[in-house]
Design a protein around this motif. Structure first.
Motif, mmCIF file in Angstrom:
data_model
loop_
_atom_site.group_PDB
_atom_site.id
_atom_site.type_symbol
_atom_site.label_atom_id
_atom_site.label_comp_id
_atom_site.label_asym_id
_atom_site.label_seq_id
_atom_site.Cartn_x
_atom_site.Cartn_y
_atom_site.Cartn_z
ATOM 1 N N THR A 1 0.846 -1.188 0.000
ATOM 2 C CA THR A 1 0.000 0.000 0.000
ATOM 3 C C THR A 1 0.884 1.242 0.000
ATOM 4 N N ALA A 2 0.360 2.325 -0.536
ATOM 5 C CA ALA A 2 1.046 3.615 -0.549
ATOM 6 C C ALA A 2 0.090 4.665 -0.005
ATOM 7 N N ILE A 3 0.477 5.330 1.083
ATOM 8 C CA ILE A 3 -0.346 6.389 1.666
ATOM 9 C C ILE A 3 -0.072 7.677 0.905
ATOM 10 N N LEU A 4 -1.083 8.191 0.242
ATOM 11 C CA LEU A 4 -0.917 9.336 -0.657
ATOM 12 C C LEU A 4 -1.082 10.671 0.042
ATOM 13 N N ALA A 5 -1.901 10.719 1.096
ATOM 14 C CA ALA A 5 -2.114 11.965 1.841
ATOM 15 C C ALA A 5 -2.711 11.615 3.191
ATOM 16 N N SER A 6 -2.470 12.473 4.170
ATOM 17 C CA SER A 6 -2.959 12.222 5.532
ATOM 18 C C SER A 6 -4.347 12.808 5.741
ATOM 19 N N HIS A 7 -5.081 12.970 4.661
ATOM 20 C CA HIS A 7 -6.416 13.558 4.711
ATOM 21 C C HIS A 7 -7.182 13.073 3.493
ATOM 22 N N SER A 8 -8.423 13.437 3.400
ATOM 23 C CA SER A 8 -9.189 13.063 2.210
ATOM 24 C C SER A 8 -8.755 13.917 1.021
ATOM 25 N N TYR B 1 -8.229 4.750 -2.800
ATOM 26 C CA TYR B 1 -9.218 5.181 -1.819
ATOM 27 C C TYR B 1 -8.927 6.635 -1.462
ATOM 28 N N ASN B 2 -9.960 7.472 -1.468
ATOM 29 C CA ASN B 2 -9.785 8.912 -1.330
ATOM 30 C C ASN B 2 -9.874 9.428 0.094
ATOM 31 N N GLY B 3 -10.047 8.520 1.060
ATOM 32 C CA GLY B 3 -10.094 8.944 2.462
ATOM 33 C C GLY B 3 -11.407 9.554 2.881
ATOM 34 N N MET C 1 -8.158 2.306 7.004
ATOM 35 C CA MET C 1 -7.326 3.492 6.733
ATOM 36 C C MET C 1 -8.196 4.758 6.749
ATOM 37 N N ALA C 2 -9.065 4.845 7.767
ATOM 38 C CA ALA C 2 -10.024 5.951 7.824
ATOM 39 C C ALA C 2 -9.311 7.295 7.800
ATOM 40 N N GLY C 3 -9.809 8.197 6.942
ATOM 41 C CA GLY C 3 -9.276 9.549 6.853
ATOM 42 C C GLY C 3 -8.000 9.677 6.053
ATOM 43 N N LEU C 4 -7.482 8.583 5.533
ATOM 44 C CA LEU C 4 -6.250 8.613 4.748
ATOM 45 C C LEU C 4 -6.549 8.272 3.298
ATOM 46 N N ALA C 5 -5.933 9.001 2.376
ATOM 47 C CA ALA C 5 -5.988 8.637 0.960
ATOM 48 C C ALA C 5 -4.844 7.678 0.685
ATOM 49 N N TYR C 6 -5.160 6.536 0.065
ATOM 50 C CA TYR C 6 -4.101 5.553 -0.165
ATOM 51 C C TYR C 6 -4.438 4.708 -1.380
ATOM 52 N N ALA C 7 -3.446 3.919 -1.796
ATOM 53 C CA ALA C 7 -3.622 2.974 -2.900
ATOM 54 C C ALA C 7 -3.191 1.590 -2.426
ATOM 55 N N ALA D 1 3.425 6.298 -8.161
ATOM 56 C CA ALA D 1 3.375 7.720 -7.818
ATOM 57 C C ALA D 1 2.333 8.393 -8.691
ATOM 58 N N PRO D 2 1.063 8.347 -8.283
ATOM 59 C CA PRO D 2 -0.010 8.876 -9.130
ATOM 60 C C PRO D 2 -0.085 10.391 -9.075
ATOM 61 N N LEU D 3 -0.802 10.942 -10.032
ATOM 62 C CA LEU D 3 -1.174 12.345 -10.004
ATOM 63 C C LEU D 3 -2.501 12.445 -9.267
ATOM 64 N N ILE D 4 -2.515 13.237 -8.194
ATOM 65 C CA ILE D 4 -3.736 13.351 -7.405
ATOM 66 C C ILE D 4 -4.172 14.801 -7.321
ATOM 67 N N GLU D 5 -5.465 14.992 -7.136
ATOM 68 C CA GLU D 5 -6.007 16.289 -6.772
ATOM 69 C C GLU D 5 -6.258 16.235 -5.281
ATOM 70 N N GLY D 6 -5.509 17.053 -4.522
ATOM 71 C CA GLY D 6 -5.362 16.869 -3.095
ATOM 72 C C GLY D 6 -6.522 17.347 -2.252
ATOM 73 N N ASN D 7 -6.193 18.001 -1.154
ATOM 74 C CA ASN D 7 -7.131 18.330 -0.087
ATOM 75 C C ASN D 7 -8.459 18.844 -0.630
ATOM 76 N N ASP D 8 -9.544 18.190 -0.213
ATOM 77 C CA ASP D 8 -10.876 18.600 -0.668
ATOM 78 C C ASP D 8 -11.700 19.186 0.472
#
Length: 707
Positions: A132-139, A175-177, A200-206, A231-238
């Motif tokens: 798994t790769a954690i992409l962000a510590s938020h949705s 998963y977008n968190g 992985m509640a609240g975390l965006a990951y793959a 290493a995906p391209l993501i649209e971050g904090n929502d």
């Protein structure tokens, strides 16, 4: 003329501005309320500026600052000096991997960013490696594109990779968190320790798996010899608050990102009405170098919890030419980059000391290059073209990290602003009396100093309250409105072209590439007319010119030709051309065997030699000639054909080789002795040439026999 610093300071120390003035004690409320009319009689301030003080803001709140110890304002004029590579966030190329550490810090993502992230777990089961790769510590809003080892891949609805050569060997589930996120079903089935509680509640990951392959295709599927870096391209904090419509949303609006960092990371407060105004400024459309429009200021960045606020603040302000300050009510204010008419004027009586330096520092840079994140270069750190601030000056280059910027136009604006600050006519620093408090929240200030003969607008870089609480120190540079009015059409240097973009054979190829010498060291290349949606890219190389590697150039839209100028005289250049779509897909290079053309500076041949003769002198042959009286004449090329068996009826210049190039002036008698010529019949010709080696009419033949 640059005035020596010591003269300005010495002249200033002789004035009465440093004469101590009496300090009067009194109630804090009276001190604040009466400040406007009693403490600073020489200060000019806009009407209504004292409202915050009249409202009862206390001295304790006034001097409590979140910008740093005693620091009340900091802006781009100071931040630009801190824009060194070591002071910026991690090179975006370094985060395009999946890493595992004993302790990993949470990462926050704003805007569009590629991120590999922390490896949350890894386990080998059956013929598959799960990780798994954690992409962000938020949705986040979404994953835009998937990249495996920097290769763009596609997946089906179940997450199976369908792009060759990875098809059937990999799976990516993202998963977008968001609230209600469930544990990945494949991980739950494959790994006993992974249960439904691992959501992985609240975390965006793959969640990813990579299958074992046969040895025949292993190197094709796993080119690094290991599992893929995802290493995906993501649209971050929502979950960024927008006060304009009172909603939480995804955005890369610079003002809204800054406000979000101040509130959620720093724990500070902002005035949301002011934030809304700055957000509108950030969303204003500006013209870019391509003639299109784009939003003025965006921020696309990744921050980690191990970064301190000073570093984050520098990155944020550098990305949008920003200015941040402490308000009298304790809230944090900021402006995004733009010109603002100054509303405060400082005069002689406001200063305790003032140091002014005029002119450029010795060794100041003449070229400015911003390092930004280029989407067309796989979202890696990429240099802009060089902004030339002084074509006649010292051609050293200042590199400016702008790694929260993913727009070429915005990066160039940062480079231009850095040049304006570094090359400002005046640099100022000094200490102000109590009137310095009125610079809080002021990015620009007028200075009218009669003693030193100064009348200018100054951009504040830093404002600091001195510990005695009765004076303020400031730094700044002189500025004018035009320093903040970017003209993309004239100030943007050419955009670099990147050759590592993916190729797609479905793009139509370019046929009919040909070239012709233009003279003056130029070659014009032409090709068959292409569809208007396609852009042509031509590349050149020349071993003769010391350019063995391909150099690419983009032809103007709608054109079917390209003029290469400034080429080396007499050097042979190879060329190929291909089509490029607006999405970055490209055709193959054609022709497969590059065309070759020799560059010529002077294509006009000189006239015929005035005289030409050959005569035997012993065992030697003496050549005599008179060059034409023509400015284009450069030298004479002498050719000789050898016939050892004796005379021939018709000597042929095709049998000859060049035995001498005789350099000389136009209209001069010249000559050369061909020494120790072997026995036989020797036939000579001569032709004048210009500096590019273009020959004029041939003279001869002259036949001589050596026995």
């Amino acid at each position: 003329m640059r005035t020596p610093r010591c003269l300005l300071v010495a002249g200033f120390l002789s004035t009465t501005m440093l004469t101590p003035s009496p300090v009067q004690a009194g109630p804090v409320v009276g001190f604040v309320a009466g400040f406007l009319t009693t403490a600073v009689p020489g200060l000019t301030i806009a009407a209504g500026a004292g409202a915050a003080y009249a409202a009862g803001a206390g001295a304790a709140a006034f001097f409590t600052t979140t910008l740093g110890s005693l620091v009340l304002s900091v802006g781009f004029a100071l931040v630009s000096e801190a824009l060194k590579p070591q002071a910026q966030s991690t090179d975006p190329g370094d985060r395009l991997v999946n890493y595992a550490k004993p302790i990993s810090y949470f990462e926050r993502v704003y805007g569009r960013v590629r991120n590999g992230g922390v490896m949350g777990c890894t386990s080998f089961r059956g013929d598959r490696r799960h990780y798994t790769a954690i992409l962000a510590s938020h949705s986040i809003k979404r994953v835009v594109d998937h990249y495996l080892d920097d290769v763009l891949v596609e997946t089906d609805v179940d997450g199976l990779v369908i792009t060759e050569p990875y098809g059937d060997y990999g799976s990516i589930r993202t998963y977008n968190g968001q609230p209600g996120q469930a544990a990945d079903a494949i991980l739950v089935d494959a790994i006993p320790e992974w249960t439904a509680a691992h959501d992985m509640a609240g975390l965006a990951y793959a969640a990813i798996y990579a299958r074992r392959t046969s040895s025949e295709v292993f190197s094709d599927v796993y080119s690094r010899g290991d599992i893929w870096n995802y290493a995906p391209l993501i649209e971050g904090n929502d979950r960024i608050w927008d006060p304009r419509d009172e909603t939480y949303k995804y955005t890369n609006n610079a003002a809204l990102v800054i406000a979000h960092e101040i509130v959620t990371t720093l724990g500070g407060e902002v005035d949301w009405e002011d934030v809304a105004f700055e957000a509108d400024v950030s969303d204003q459309l500006v013209t870019n170098a391509d003639g299109g429009t784009q939003r003025r200021w965006t921020i696309n960045a990744l921050f980690s919890d191990d970064q301190d606020w000073e570093e984050i603040k520098t990155i944020l302000l550098a990305a949008c030419d920003g200015f941040m300050f402490e308000r009298t009510d304790g809230k944090v204010g900021f402006y995004v980059g733009r010109w603002q008419e100054p509303t405060v004027t400082l005069r002689d009586e406001d200063f305790l000391s003032l140091q002014v330096t005029e002119g450029l520092e010795i060794g100041v840079n003449g070229r400015y290059v911003a390092q930004y994140v280029e989407p067309a270069n796989l979202y890696r750190k990429t240099p802009t073209g060089a902004y030339i601030a002084d074509p006649d000056g010292r051609q050293t280059t200042r590199e400016i990290p702008a790694l929260a910027v993913d727009s070429y136009d915005q990066a160039i604006r940062i480079a231009v602003r850095t040049a304006a600050v570094e090359r400002a006519q005046f640099s100022l620093s000094g200490r102000l009396k109590l009137s310095g408090k009125y610079l809080m929240g002021q990015r620009f200030v007028r200075i009218e100093h009669e003693e030193l003969g100064l009348s200018m607008t100054v951009e504040i870089g830093k404002l600091v309250r001195v510990e005695d609480s009765m004076s303020y120190e400031f730094q700044g540079v002189s500025t004018v409105a035009s320093d903040h009015q970017f003209d993309a059409a004239t100030q943007s240097p050419p955009r670099p072209v990147y050759e590592n973009l993916s190729s797609d054979n479905s793009v139509a190829e370019v046929a009919g590439l040909s070239g012709s010498v233009m003279g003056a060291g130029g070659i014009r290349y032409e090709w068959n007319t292409q569809e208007q949606s396609l852009t042509q890219e031509i590349r050149l190389r020349s071993i003769d010119a010391g350019q063995p590697d391909w150099q690419s150039y983009i032809a103007a839209t709608g054109q079917s030709s390209f003029a290469a100028t400034g080429l080396l005289d007499g050097a042979t250049y190879e060329a190929q051309v291909r089509n490029r779509t607006s999405a970055g897909r490209v055709s193959g290079w054609l022709p497969v065997a590059p065309i070759s053309i020799t560059a010529i500076v002077d294509s006009t041949p000189p006239p015929e030699l005035t005289t030409f003769s050959a005569a035997r002198v012993g065992a030697d042959i003496e050549i005599a000639l008179t060059s034409p009286n023509d400015a284009g004449y450069f030298a004479t090329r002498i050719l000789r054909a050898d016939y050892p068996t004796g005379f021939v009826a018709t000597p042929d210049v095709a049998d000859a080789i060049v035995v001498r190039i005789e350099y000389g002036l136009p209209g001069n008698v010249d000559g050369w002795i061909d020494s120790s010529v072997p026995v036989g019949v020797h036939v000579y010709w001569a032709e004048p040439i210009n500096r590019s080696g273009i020959p004029g009419p041939l003279s001869g033949p002259e036949t001589i026999e050596i026995t």
